[in-house]
Design an enzyme around this catalytic site. Structure first.
Site, mmCIF file in Angstrom:
data_model
loop_
_atom_site.group_PDB
_atom_site.id
_atom_site.type_symbol
_atom_site.label_atom_id
_atom_site.label_comp_id
_atom_site.label_asym_id
_atom_site.label_seq_id
_atom_site.Cartn_x
_atom_site.Cartn_y
_atom_site.Cartn_z
ATOM 1 N N LYS A 1 9.296 -11.844 -8.173
ATOM 2 C CA LYS A 1 9.583 -10.481 -7.715
ATOM 3 C C LYS A 1 11.059 -10.173 -7.950
ATOM 4 O O LYS A 1 11.921 -11.034 -7.712
ATOM 5 C CB LYS A 1 9.239 -10.369 -6.217
ATOM 6 N N SER B 1 4.941 -3.854 -1.180
ATOM 7 C CA SER B 1 5.919 -3.596 -2.212
ATOM 8 C C SER B 1 5.867 -4.557 -3.385
ATOM 9 O O SER B 1 6.403 -4.260 -4.449
ATOM 10 C CB SER B 1 7.318 -3.628 -1.593
ATOM 11 N N SER C 1 3.856 -6.793 2.509
ATOM 12 C CA SER C 1 4.065 -6.620 1.071
ATOM 13 C C SER C 1 3.573 -7.740 0.169
ATOM 14 O O SER C 1 3.625 -7.608 -1.049
ATOM 15 C CB SER C 1 5.538 -6.387 0.775
HETATM 16 N N1 GLN Z 1 4.796 -1.209 3.454
HETATM 17 C C1 GLN Z 1 5.762 -1.621 4.423
HETATM 18 C C2 GLN Z 1 7.001 -0.797 4.281
HETATM 19 O O1 GLN Z 1 6.963 0.136 3.570
HETATM 20 C C3 GLN Z 1 6.062 -3.085 4.256
HETATM 21 C C4 GLN Z 1 6.923 -3.388 3.123
HETATM 22 C C5 GLN Z 1 7.211 -4.835 2.961
HETATM 23 O O2 GLN Z 1 6.503 -5.682 3.501
HETATM 24 N N2 GLN Z 1 8.294 -5.114 2.232
HETATM 25 O O3 GLN Z 1 8.016 -1.040 4.860
#
Ligand code: GLN
Length: 483
Positions: free
Chosen positions: A76, A151, A175
């Site tokens: 990532k 994400s 995410s």
């Molecule tokens: N979807 C969640 C957010 O928008 C979690 C994101 C994540 O786990 N980095 O913050």
């Protein structure tokens, strides 16, 4: 070749059926061929990969190989990689080349893995659909007009589309588990503190945790062996022994107590997803597990609490991007104030700005007690729900997401409905608990994920419970057509 798991590829390398250079070239070719439409990579590090693959082959020839020596992997783009661009999905870091490796990257490099490139992601890991990336959305490999999740959407889609056998991700509120579910692969978020956050670009430091994507729980176990561990460079990493995560995979599940939180199986859950999860639950019964209903009474508060704490921490963490030290700088600033204002307003996207605004607000002198402090207190209540649950059960089972993947563009103008797609995953982050998502079926030809959560440092148990399901089902062997 692309269908083989990490464990199978490792055997092929050991038996000299293929070299790491050949394997690396094979995946680099697949990325070239398929990724122009999928958009799962931001950077493909071909030269870096081939050099690492040559080193891996040399190590194997000298008899110095570990099981992961020569295995290609995607990372990532939130992890700093020495000499290879790290953007975090943002225009702010479009020109950023870190002079060092994140500890997670270093550990996986030391174990002999070969980095193919850096994967696409929501900007600064803020999102559930990969649509906030400066580099554009990642398509879902199963149906290209649907989101990959976020994400870590690029990491999930690249593995699902067989462009890499495994990848790294991070999980602040879901995410890893959410995109793993939407792309039909296995994704593990370890216990908070299990893997180092050093060199992992910070979003919300009390929630962020590095983890892994692969097709199988066995592959995740192999990779976690290398990735996990104490790091003196991260004061929140925990000095807890790293077991061999592959050792317990074959334990039988007789008498395992699985809890179904009743708040997770309510009206918000899509019917067909619910049915798919029920079928998976029956598999566990056949394996000898005992199923019982439990309650996590503060579930409804987890999304609101998260959207106070995560933005608060993000507004503080992202203050460092000021156009002075590194990252994007606006052209011809009139003065210092103008430099700060324009660098930040031109460098950050809409979702990141929304979070910084919310975070700054909830931390401000007049509102700190009403929002931030209150949220921290409710966070404790949410942790206590799990403490009570784990007095009764070993593992908590639920859907990973309330619905299958949604269409690209469907939720971009409605942030609240986007935020609700993490309703089942966020609480584990607030409580620091490990969670895994594994594929358990399809609804409308889109994959469905099942989440398993257990107590702190219970990764070996989670991987065992996931692996046992994967020995009696083959959802994890399905691949999208066209790849
Ligand atoms: N979807 C969640 C957010 O928008 C979690 C994101 C994540 O786990 N980095 O913050």
């Amino acid at each position: 070749m692309q269908h083989k798991t990490v464990a199978e590829l490792s055997r092929e390398l050991t038996e000299k059926k293929i070299s790491s250079v050949e394997l690396t070239q094979f995946f680099l070719e697949r990325i070239k061929h398929f990724d122009s439409t999928l958009n799962s990579f931001i950077t493909v590090s071909e030269d870096y990969a081939l050099t690492a693959a040559k080193d891996a082959d040399a190590k194997r020839a000298q008899g110095k190989a570990s099981p992961l020596t020569g295995i290609p992997i995607a990372h990532k783009d939130i992890f700093c990689t020495d000499g290879v661009k790290t953007t975090c999905g943002s225009k702010m870091l479009d020109n950023f080349i870190a002079p060092y490796n994140a500890t997670v990257i270093q550990n996986l490099n030391d174990a002999g893995t070969v980095m193919l490139g850096k994967t696409n992601m929501d900007e600064f890991a803020m999102g559930s659909s990969n649509e906030t990336s400066y580099y554009g959305p990642v398509k879902n490999p199963w149906q290209s007009d649907y989101v990959s999740g976020g994400s870590s959407g690029g990491s999930a889609a690249s593995v699902a589309a067989l462009l890499a056998p495994a990848s790294t991700g991070t999980d602040t509120g879901g995410s890893i588990r959410q995109p793993a579910a939407l792309c039909g692969i296995t994704g593990l978020k370890p216990t908070y503190g299990r893997a180092s956050r050093y060199g992992m670009i910070a979003f919300a430091s009390s929630l962020d945790q590095a983890g892994l994507f692969a097709h199988t729980a066995e592959d995740v176990a192999l990779l976690l062996n290398a990735m996990a561990g104490f790091d003196e460079k991260d004061s929140t990493s925990v000095n807890h022994p790293v077991p061999d995560y592959t050792a317990a995979l074959n334990n039988n599940l007789k008498g395992l107590r699985i809890g179904l939180p009743k708040e997770y199986f309510n009206a918000g859950l899509n019917n067909e997803v619910a049915q798919t999860i029920q079928t998976a639950i029956r598999e566990y019964e056949k394996l000898g597990a005992v199923i019982e209903e439990i309650s996590l009474p503060n579930t409804a508060l987890s999304v609101p609490v998260y959207y106070v704490i995560a933005p608060a921490e993000c507004s503080s963490n992202l203050a460092r991007y000021d156009g002075v030290r590194y990252g994007y700088r606006c052209v011809n600033p009139a003065d210092l104030q103008d430099l700060y204002e324009r660098s930040r307003s031109e460098g950050f996207g809409t979702e990141v700005k929304r979070r910084i605004m919310i975070g700054t607000y909830v931390l401000s002198a007049g509102y700190y007690d009403a929002y931030y402090l209150k949220a921290q207190k409710i966070r404790r209540l949410i942790c206590n729900d799990f403490v009570n649950a784990f007095k009764k059960v070993d593992v908590i089972l639920s859907p990973t997401t309330p619905t299958p993947a949604f269409k690209i563009g469907e939720k971009t103008s409605d942030p609240i409905s986007m935020y609700l797609s993490d309703i089942y995953t966020i609480a584990a982050n607030l409580a620091g608990l490990p969670g895994i998502s594994i594929p358990v079926g399809f609804v409308n030809q889109l994959p469905i994920g099942m989440q398993l959560i257990t107590n702190l440092f219970g990764e070996a148990k989670l991987l065992n419970v996931a692996h046992q399901y994967q020995t009696v089902t083959d959802w994890h062997k399905q691949s999208p057509r066209g790849f």
